[in-house]
Design a protein around this motif. Sequence first.
Motif, mmCIF file in Angstrom:
data_model
loop_
_atom_site.group_PDB
_atom_site.id
_atom_site.type_symbol
_atom_site.label_atom_id
_atom_site.label_comp_id
_atom_site.label_asym_id
_atom_site.label_seq_id
_atom_site.Cartn_x
_atom_site.Cartn_y
_atom_site.Cartn_z
ATOM 1 N N GLY A 148 28.440 1.185 -45.752
ATOM 2 C CA GLY A 148 28.839 2.207 -44.797
ATOM 3 C C GLY A 148 29.755 1.650 -43.734
ATOM 4 O O GLY A 148 30.081 0.460 -43.713
ATOM 5 N N GLY B 170 24.751 4.083 -50.912
ATOM 6 C CA GLY B 170 23.950 4.092 -49.693
ATOM 7 C C GLY B 170 23.915 2.781 -48.945
ATOM 8 O O GLY B 170 23.736 2.760 -47.717
ATOM 9 N N GLN C 211 29.231 8.946 -47.569
ATOM 10 C CA GLN C 211 28.274 8.709 -48.656
ATOM 11 C C GLN C 211 27.819 9.998 -49.329
ATOM 12 O O GLN C 211 27.067 9.952 -50.296
ATOM 13 C CB GLN C 211 27.055 7.964 -48.095
ATOM 14 N N LEU D 250 30.723 6.515 -51.075
ATOM 15 C CA LEU D 250 30.158 5.186 -50.894
ATOM 16 C C LEU D 250 28.694 5.176 -51.316
ATOM 17 O O LEU D 250 27.966 6.149 -51.086
ATOM 18 C CB LEU D 250 30.240 4.757 -49.433
#
Length: 369
Positions: free
Chosen positions: A181, A178, A194, A176
């Motif tokens: 999330g 930043g 991430q 992912l």
Amino acid sequence: MTAGAALDLAELARAAKAVIPAAVWDFVEGGSGAELSLGANRSALDSLALVPRVLRDVSAPTAGCALLGAQAEMPVAIAPMAYQRLLHPDGELAVARAAKLAGIPFTVPMLSSVAVEQVASSGADLWFQLYWLRDRGKTAELLARAQAAGCRAVVLTVDVPRMGRRLRDLRNSFALPGEVGAAHFAPDQAVAAQRRKDGASAVADHTSQAFDPSLSWPDLEWLRGRTSLPLVLKGVLDPRDALRASQSGVDALVVSNHGGRQLDGALPAIDALPAVREAVGETCEVLLDSGIRSGVDVLRAIARGARGVLLGRPVLHGLALGGAEGVGRTLALLRAEIDDALALAGCRDVHEAAGLRLAKSPAQRREGQ
């Protein structure tokens, strides 16, 4: 092509692919393993031909029905899908707003990129998805948050003791960005999804840390004892499991192979549906998930025993093409197709669609299937 110019969900998908980054497209569209179940879901639906009725006065067909005790404008709920801000900055909030306008439920994913409290500001009819977590206290906390936010049902996904081996994500070393999330997890926990590692899926790494593969029938009793909300099990294919679930007081089942993203080679959901429906009778509602792409598919599911369906990937296509407006276009197209299919099949409402006969399509018979 814009979402507004699309005439069906296939055109929406093609337009979305042109604007979605390749790795994100693979995350959304990919299945597990060789993607046999992913393709089989579509083939199994296409193999079913509806046998329409005639002389039925279909001048005003209606698609409305009750789903988990509340009226919906069509027999459709939006499936739980993780990290929707990958497709649009408003993510799950945009989808919930579109669901509200369309008059159908939205299932808030546990791995939502927008917190349930913010999604609730949409005013949509919300269901809340749970995965079973190693941290039982965290599971209880999420359940309490969902109830406090006004979610009307709990959807426990039971077919992910571990995430299926999704080769597209492994090849892409998918992680992912930043700014996206898991909003329901603390930052130090969510960051695992991430952390990019070559040849690995960071999303799978996060779920392996968080999900508890020991989930079993006694755990349902724990969950049932902590909520009075309707309890839905998503990911059931075997009628033996369906029967035990209904005997355990489950309110609804979602027949699903997780859109081909878990056990590759698993039975297509539409093929599993009749036996599940027969096993539980009228003791609980039965919904179908995996592969729905048209109003005709919705009628196929209803004729085979489902109360309604969960719609997945096409919602994300619309989201990528225009946020809430794009999702609204997806749902409007599907509603138009359902209305059209009802009328052309000789059904005045969804209840009559349940009485339609199904046969193997001519193309499938020619192929000897």
